[in-house]
Design a protein around this motif. Structure first.
Motif, PDB file in Angstrom:
ATOM      1  N   THR A  13       0.831  -1.206   0.000  1.00  0.00           N
ATOM      2  CA  THR A  13       0.000   0.000   0.000  1.00  0.00           C
ATOM      3  C   THR A  13       0.861   1.250   0.000  1.00  0.00           C
ATOM      4  O   THR A  13       0.607   2.206  -0.751  1.00  0.00           O
ATOM      5  CB  THR A  13      -0.920  -0.001   1.240  1.00  0.00           C
ATOM      6  OG1 THR A  13      -1.661  -1.219   1.280  1.00  0.00           O
ATOM      7  CG2 THR A  13      -1.879   1.177   1.192  1.00  0.00           C
TER       8      THR A  13
ATOM      9  N   ARG B 278      -3.283   1.890   7.934  1.00  0.00           N
ATOM     10  CA  ARG B 278      -3.908   2.063   6.614  1.00  0.00           C
ATOM     11  C   ARG B 278      -4.088   3.539   6.279  1.00  0.00           C
ATOM     12  O   ARG B 278      -3.897   3.946   5.130  1.00  0.00           O
ATOM     13  CB  ARG B 278      -5.260   1.340   6.591  1.00  0.00           C
ATOM     14  CG  ARG B 278      -5.116  -0.177   6.720  1.00  0.00           C
ATOM     15  CD  ARG B 278      -6.451  -0.873   6.806  1.00  0.00           C
ATOM     16  NE  ARG B 278      -6.288  -2.274   7.194  1.00  0.00           N
ATOM     17  CZ  ARG B 278      -7.290  -3.086   7.456  1.00  0.00           C
ATOM     18  NH1 ARG B 278      -8.540  -2.660   7.361  1.00  0.00           N
ATOM     19  NH2 ARG B 278      -7.062  -4.333   7.804  1.00  0.00           N
TER      20      ARG B 278
ATOM     21  N   VAL C 218      -4.962   5.879   1.287  1.00  0.00           N
ATOM     22  CA  VAL C 218      -6.326   5.485   0.952  1.00  0.00           C
ATOM     23  C   VAL C 218      -6.668   6.140  -0.374  1.00  0.00           C
ATOM     24  O   VAL C 218      -6.265   7.277  -0.642  1.00  0.00           O
ATOM     25  CB  VAL C 218      -7.309   5.932   2.060  1.00  0.00           C
ATOM     26  CG1 VAL C 218      -8.742   5.618   1.652  1.00  0.00           C
ATOM     27  CG2 VAL C 218      -6.965   5.272   3.385  1.00  0.00           C
TER      28      VAL C 218
ATOM     29  N   GLN D  99     -12.357   3.594   9.904  1.00  0.00           N
ATOM     30  CA  GLN D  99     -11.338   4.524   9.419  1.00  0.00           C
ATOM     31  C   GLN D  99     -11.814   5.961   9.579  1.00  0.00           C
ATOM     32  O   GLN D  99     -11.052   6.836  10.022  1.00  0.00           O
ATOM     33  CB  GLN D  99     -11.025   4.239   7.945  1.00  0.00           C
ATOM     34  CG  GLN D  99     -10.233   2.966   7.712  1.00  0.00           C
ATOM     35  CD  GLN D  99     -10.073   2.666   6.230  1.00  0.00           C
ATOM     36  OE1 GLN D  99     -10.761   3.247   5.388  1.00  0.00           O
ATOM     37  NE2 GLN D  99      -9.176   1.755   5.901  1.00  0.00           N
TER      38      GLN D  99
ATOM     39  N   PRO E  35      -8.850  -3.353   2.381  1.00  0.00           N
ATOM     40  CA  PRO E  35      -8.594  -2.075   1.712  1.00  0.00           C
ATOM     41  C   PRO E  35      -8.318  -2.220   0.221  1.00  0.00           C
ATOM     42  O   PRO E  35      -8.398  -1.245  -0.512  1.00  0.00           O
ATOM     43  CB  PRO E  35      -7.362  -1.532   2.453  1.00  0.00           C
ATOM     44  CG  PRO E  35      -6.701  -2.721   3.044  1.00  0.00           C
ATOM     45  CD  PRO E  35      -7.801  -3.677   3.361  1.00  0.00           C
TER      46      PRO E  35
ATOM     47  N   TRP F 240      -2.497  -9.171   7.390  1.00  0.00           N
ATOM     48  CA  TRP F 240      -1.762  -8.136   8.125  1.00  0.00           C
ATOM     49  C   TRP F 240      -1.444  -8.658   9.517  1.00  0.00           C
ATOM     50  O   TRP F 240      -2.227  -9.424  10.110  1.00  0.00           O
ATOM     51  CB  TRP F 240      -2.612  -6.865   8.222  1.00  0.00           C
ATOM     52  CG  TRP F 240      -2.998  -6.322   6.891  1.00  0.00           C
ATOM     53  CD1 TRP F 240      -2.358  -5.375   6.155  1.00  0.00           C
ATOM     54  CD2 TRP F 240      -4.134  -6.724   6.092  1.00  0.00           C
ATOM     55  NE1 TRP F 240      -3.014  -5.152   4.973  1.00  0.00           N
ATOM     56  CE2 TRP F 240      -4.106  -5.963   4.895  1.00  0.00           C
ATOM     57  CE3 TRP F 240      -5.164  -7.652   6.259  1.00  0.00           C
ATOM     58  CZ2 TRP F 240      -5.065  -6.105   3.904  1.00  0.00           C
ATOM     59  CZ3 TRP F 240      -6.110  -7.792   5.270  1.00  0.00           C
ATOM     60  CH2 TRP F 240      -6.057  -7.014   4.104  1.00  0.00           C
TER      61      TRP F 240
ATOM     62  N   GLU G 134       1.338  -5.307   6.349  1.00  0.00           N
ATOM     63  CA  GLU G 134       0.915  -6.365   5.435  1.00  0.00           C
ATOM     64  C   GLU G 134       1.957  -7.479   5.385  1.00  0.00           C
ATOM     65  O   GLU G 134       3.165  -7.241   5.338  1.00  0.00           O
ATOM     66  CB  GLU G 134       0.684  -5.795   4.041  1.00  0.00           C
ATOM     67  CG  GLU G 134       0.077  -6.831   3.092  1.00  0.00           C
ATOM     68  CD  GLU G 134      -0.518  -6.212   1.841  1.00  0.00           C
ATOM     69  OE1 GLU G 134      -0.973  -6.981   0.980  1.00  0.00           O
ATOM     70  OE2 GLU G 134      -0.520  -4.978   1.726  1.00  0.00           O
TER      71      GLU G 134
END
Length: 800
Positions: free
Chosen positions: A12, A292, A297, A380, A731, A754, A760
Motif C-alpha cells: 500500500t 492504513r 487510501v 477509518q 482495503p 496483516w 501487510e
C-alpha cells in the motif's frame, strides 16, 4: 530503461509512493522483515559477543529473490522504510539480503506520505543509522534470550506448553495481577459528609454547600486527607443536630476567571488510550486502522493519499507548515476568535521522546472528516475524525470559565460553635477548543462540569432548607482498562510505542488475562506465572529494572552505549538466576484436610484432596492421581441452586430452570431427565454485513467444532466462516476480513493478511494463516444411483 529502486515495507505504501516519484523510480515492498532469527533455535551465539544468526525465512525467499533481481537491474537503491528503529533495522536487513552495501545505500525517511514530504526526503538522503539498528538488534536479542531461556523453564515446571515470559509482557501482567490483589485486599472505610441546601432570605435560588470546618478543626474530605474525619453516622448526626438551629450568613464570595488548555496532539500511546475510551477500539485495532490511514487510501480526484503522519511516535511536535495550515483551518471553520496569535508548541519531557519525529496528525488539516467519511469505511472515518479533532483543538484558543467560591458561616447559638460551609460553581464563558474536542477520562470526574450558584454577596442572610448527611465508603482502585494500562506502561517507561499493542495481544492470546466490561481480570494461570517469576526472576517483572533496560536501549540508539556490553550486563545475572531456579518450579498445589470420597469405593486408602491448577483454572483432585481420577470444581460440590423461571418448556409444559452444568450456566426443563430440552441461546449479531448476499448480517452460532459465523438469512443464504469477522473490509478488494492466529487479520477473498500492528504480510506468510478444516479431511463419495441429484438437506457452506 533502468530505474532507481525504492524499497518500502508494504504494497500500500509502495502504491502511494509510485504516484509521487514518477517514471524514473520503481517501488517494491519487502512486506516487513526479510531476515530474522531462526524459529526453532535461539539463534544467538552468546560466546561470540551475542552474534545473531540471521537468515531469510522460507516464506520470504521469493520476496527477497524478487528484490534482489530488481536491485541488479536498478541504477540506484533507496531504502524508504519506516521512520523508527524497526524501520532502520528493516532497511539494513534488506540491503544485506539483496547483496547491497548497507553503508552506501540511500536512506530516506518521512513522517507523512505527501508529495512535499517525499520530495524533500529524496532531496536529502542520508546513510543507515547503525546506532538505531544496534538498539533494535539489542532489543530483539534481549527478548530472544528471555523467551528461549525462561519460557521452557515455565513449560517444564508448570507443565504447560502454551506459556511464555517476556520483559514487557511479564511486567504488564504483574501490574494487572498486583491490582487485582489490591482490590481483593481492600477494606472499605466508612466516612460521612454533610451538605446544607440553602437559599437567600430575600429571594429564591437554591444551592448546596458542604460542611468543611467545625470550630477550629477543618474536616477531612476523605480518609486519606488530613483533618477531622466524620467516621460514623453518630459523629455526623451530632453536627447535624447543631446545624439545624444555626443561623446562616454568607462570609465571603470569591470570583476568578479560570482557563483550560487543550491536550497535546496524539502520540502512539495517547491515541491508543483515547481510541479505547471514545471508540471502544483495542490497541491492536487502533494501530491496524492507523497503519492504513498512514500508508494511503484511494480518494477520488487525488488517488492514493496518506491521510495521517507516522503512527508510531512518542513526539508531540508539529511541523511549522502544518501549524500554519491548522491556523488557517481554525479561522475558516470556526472564526478568528478561536484562532491563536502564535502557534501553541508542545514539548514532551519523557526520556527517549524524539522531537525530530512528529505527533500523529492529519497530513492536511483541510481534509475535513465529514468530507472524507464518504471514501473511508466506518472505523477509518471514526479514527480519522478523532485524530483531526485532537490536532485542530490543540491549536485553538483556551476555554474560559467564571469560577465562584462562596464561604457560608453557620453559628450554633446554643453551644457557640462556628461552622464553615463552602459552595463552588462555575460557568463557561467561552468554549474555545472544547467546541471541537474534549479529552476522555478513565476514572475521574470532569473538573470542568458546570454548576450554577445564585448571585450572592458578603454578609447576606441565608435560610436553611434541608440538611443532607451522606454515608460514603472508600473505593478500591479500578481494574486496568486498555487505556489506563497503556498510560501506566508509558508513565513508568515500560516498552515503547510499537510494543503496547503486541504486549496486550500476547496477554490475551496466552490466556493470562481476560477482558470483562473493558477491564482486565487476571486468570489463574496469569497469577501463577507472575508469582513464579516474582519468586525466581524478580528483575524480569520489576518495573524499575525494566524501565532502566529501556533507558539503556535509548542510550544505544543515541550512540552513548555499546550494545554488546548492555547485553552482557543483563545476561550474566540472568543466567545465574536461571541456574538457581532450575528444578525448583512446580505447579502450585494446596493439600486440603478433606479425604477423597472415591478411593474407598475403589478399594484404595483415601488420600487427601489437593487444590491444583489445570488448563481451565483451579480445581480439586485426588492426591492418589493418576490411580484415582476424582476431580471437582474448586468450590467443591456446591454449585448454585437451580432457579425456577416463569417461562414454560415448549416440549413438556413444565417450568424452565436455570442450572449450572459442567460447561457453565444453562436453561433446561425442570422435568429432566424425563424431558431433556435445553434452551438455545439466541445467535449474537456481529454487525458485519454478509459478503455473499449483502442483505443479512453475520451472526455467531455454535456448532460441533465450536463457534462459527453465518448469514442471518440462512437457509436462503448459505455463507459461513469459521473465524470472527471484522467490520472493516479489505482495503484492496473490499472483501471480508477475519481474525487469524496470533492477532493477525486476513481477507477471505484476495488472501491478503496483516500482522497485529497492521503491517501487510507476504503471500507466503498469509497462506500459512489459512486454517485447515476443523472436522478433519472429508471423504467425498458419489453414489452411482444418486449421481447428479441434489441433497435432501441443505448444509451451510463454510468459507475458511
Amino acid at each position: 530503461m533502468a530505474k532507481q529502486l525504492v524499497i518500502v515495507e508494504s504494497p500500500t505504501k509502495a502504491k502511494t509512493l509510485e504516484r509521487y516519484l514518477g517514471s524514473d523510480y520503481s517501488v517494491a515492498a519487502s512486506r516487513g522483515h526479510v531476515r530474522d532469527l531462526p524459529k526453532k533455535t535461539m539463534g544467538v551465539d552468546v560466546e561470540s559477543d551475542f552474534l545473531p544468526e540471521y537468515g531469510v525465512p522460507e516464506e520470504k525467499a521469493d520476496t527477497v529473490e524478487h528484490l534482489r533481481k530488481a536491485y541488479r537491474r536498478a541504477t540506484g537503491l533507496w531504502l524508504a522504510t519506516d521512520f523508527d528503529r524497526e524501520g532502520e533495522a528493516i532497511a539494513w536487513h534488506v540491503a544485506e539480503a539483496i547483496g547491497a552495501d548497507p553503508r552506501a545505500a540511500n536512506r530516506v525517511t518521512f513522517t507523512e506520505i505527501t508529495p512535499s514530504a517525499v520530495r524533500e526526503a529524496f532531496e536529502r538522503p542520508r546513510r543507515i543509522d547503525f546506532d538505531l539498528v544496534n538498539a533494535q538488534q539489542a532489543r530483539r536479542i534481549l527478548d530472544r534470550i528471555v523467551g528461549y531461556r525462561l519460557s521452557p523453564l515455565l513449560w517444564e515446571g508448570l507443565r504447560r506448553r502454551d506459556l511464555s515470559a517476556g520483559r514487557v509482557q511479564s511486567v504488564a501482567l504483574r501490574l494487572i495481577v498486583d491490582r487485582e490483589r489490591e482490590i481483593a485486599a481492600f477494606a472499605p472505610i466508612e466516612y460521612w459528609s454533610v451538605d446544607a441546601r440553602l437559599t437567600p432570605q430575600d429571594r429564591g435560588g437554591e444551592f448546596l454547600a458542604r460542611l468543611v470546618q467545625a470550630g477550629e478543626e477543618k474536616l477531612a474530605p476523605s480518609p486519606d486527607k488530613k483533618g477531622l474525619l466524620l467516621s460514623t453516622e453518630e459523629e455526623a448526626e451530632a453536627h447535624v443536630a447543631r446545624l439545624r438551629t444555626a443561623e446562616y450568613r454568607v462570609a465571603e464570595v470569591r470570583q476568578k476567571e479560570v482557563k483550560r488548555s487543550p491536550a497535546p496532539p496524539f502520540t502512539t500511546s495517547t491515541l491508543q488510550q483515547e481510541a479505547a475510551r471514545k471508540l471502544g477500539f483495542s490497541s491492536r485495532r487502533t494501530m491496524q486502522i492507523a497503519q492504513r490511514l498512514y500508508e494511503g487510501v484511494n480518494i477520488p480526484g487525488e488517488g492514493q493519499v496518506g491521510l495521517i503522519t507516522y503512527m508510531r511516535t512518542d513526539s508531540v511536535n508539529i511541523a511549522e507548515q502544518a501549524l500554519a495550515d491548522l491556523a488557517d483551518v481554525v479561522r475558516l471553520q470556526y472564526g478568528s476568535q478561536y484562532a491563536l496569535k502564535e502557534p501553541r508548541r508542545f514539548r514532551k519531557k519523557q526520556r527517549g521522546a524524539q522531537e525530530a519525529h512528529e505527533a500523529i496528525r492529519p497530513t492536511s488539516a483541510g481534509r475535513l472528516p465529514e468530507v472524507l467519511q464518504t471514501f473511508l469505511d466506518r472505523d477509518q472515518a471514526r479514527l480519522y475524525r478523532l485524530i483531526w479533532q485532537r490536532t485542530v483543538a490543540s491549536q485553538m484558543a483556551e476555554a474560559r470559565f467564571d469560577q465562584v467560591s462562596v464561604d457560608v458561616e453557620a453559628h450554633a447559638s446554643d453551644e457557640g460553635i462556628r461552622y464553615l460551609l463552602r459552595a463552588t460553581g462555575q460557568t463557561m464563558t467561552f468554549d474555545g477548543f472544547r467546541r471541537v474536542y474534549l479529552e476522555g477520562r478513565d476514572d475521574t470526574a470532569d473538573e470542568d462540569a458546570e454548576s450554577l450558584l445564585p448571585a450572592l454577596t458578603a454578609r447576606q442572610a441565608l435560610r436553611l432548607l434541608e440538611l443532607l448527611p451522606e454515608q460514603h465508603f472508600t473505593q478500591p482502585p479500578p481494574r486496568y482498562s486498555e487505556a489506563s494500562l497503556v498510560k501506566t506502561l508509558e508513565e513508568n517507561g515500560i516498552g515503547r510505542p510499537s510494543t503496547y499493542a503486541p504486549t496486550i495481544s500476547t496477554l490475551l492470546d496466552r490466556g493470562y488475562v481476560r477482558l470483562e466490561d473493558r477491564r482486565f481480570h487476571p486468570e489463574d494461570i496469569g497469577v501463577v506465572v507472575t508469582d513464579t517469576l516474582v519468586d525466581h526472576f524478580p528483575d524480569i517483572v520489576d518495573v524499575g529494572f525494566t524501565a532502566r533496560m529501556e533507558e539503556e536501549l535509548d542510550d544505544i540508539a543515541e550512540g552513548e552505549a555499546e550494545w554488546v556490553a548492555v547485553l552482557r550486563e543483563f545476561y550474566e545475572p540472568f543466567m545465574e538466576a536461571l541456574d538457581r531456579a532450575s528444578g525448583k518450579i512446580a505447579p502450585p498445589e494446596v493439600i486440603l484436610p478433606e479425604l477423597c470420597p472415591r478411593c474407598p469405593e475403589e478399594g484404595r486408602e483415601a488420600a487427601h484432596l489437593v487444590e491444583k491448577l489445570g488448563r481451565f483454572g483451579r480445581f480439586v483432585g485426588c492426591g492418589n492421581y493418576p490411580e484415582c481420577k476424582y476431580t471437582r470444581p474448586l468450590e467443591g460440590d456446591q454449585r448454585p441452586e437451580p432457579v425456577l423461571l416463569d417461562e414454560l418448556c415448549p416440549e413438556s409444559g413444565h417450568p424452565l430452570m436455570e442450572r449450572t452444568g459442567r460447561f457453565g450456566p444453562f436453561i433446561g426443563c425442570s422435568a429432566y431427565p424425563e424431558c431433556k430440552y435445553i434452551k438455545k441461546e439466541p445467535p449474537k449479531s456481529t454487525g458485519v454485513p454478509c459478503p455473499k448476499c449483502g442483505e443479512g448480517e453475520l451472526i455467531e452460532r455454535r456448532g460441533r467444532f465450536g463457534p462459527f459465523y453465518s448469514c442471518g438469512r440462512y437457509p436462503s443464504c448459505d455463507f459461513s466462516v469459521n473465524y470472527q469477522p471484522l467490520p472493516d473490509p479489505c482495503p484492496e478488494c473490499k472483501g471480508l476480513v477475519v481474525v487469524a492466529r496470533g492477532g493477525a487479520t486476513r481477507c477471505t477473498s484476495c488472501g491478503r493478511a496483516w500482522d497485529a500492528e497492521g503491517r501487510e504480510l507476504s503471500a507466503e506468510e498469509a497462506a500459512k494463516l489459512v486454517p485447515k478444516s476443523r472436522g478433519g479431511p472429508r471423504k467425498r463419495t458419489r453414489s452411482r444411483a444418486g449421481a447428479g441429484r441434489p441433497s435432501s438437506r441443505t448444509r451451510a457452506k463454510r468459507t475458511a
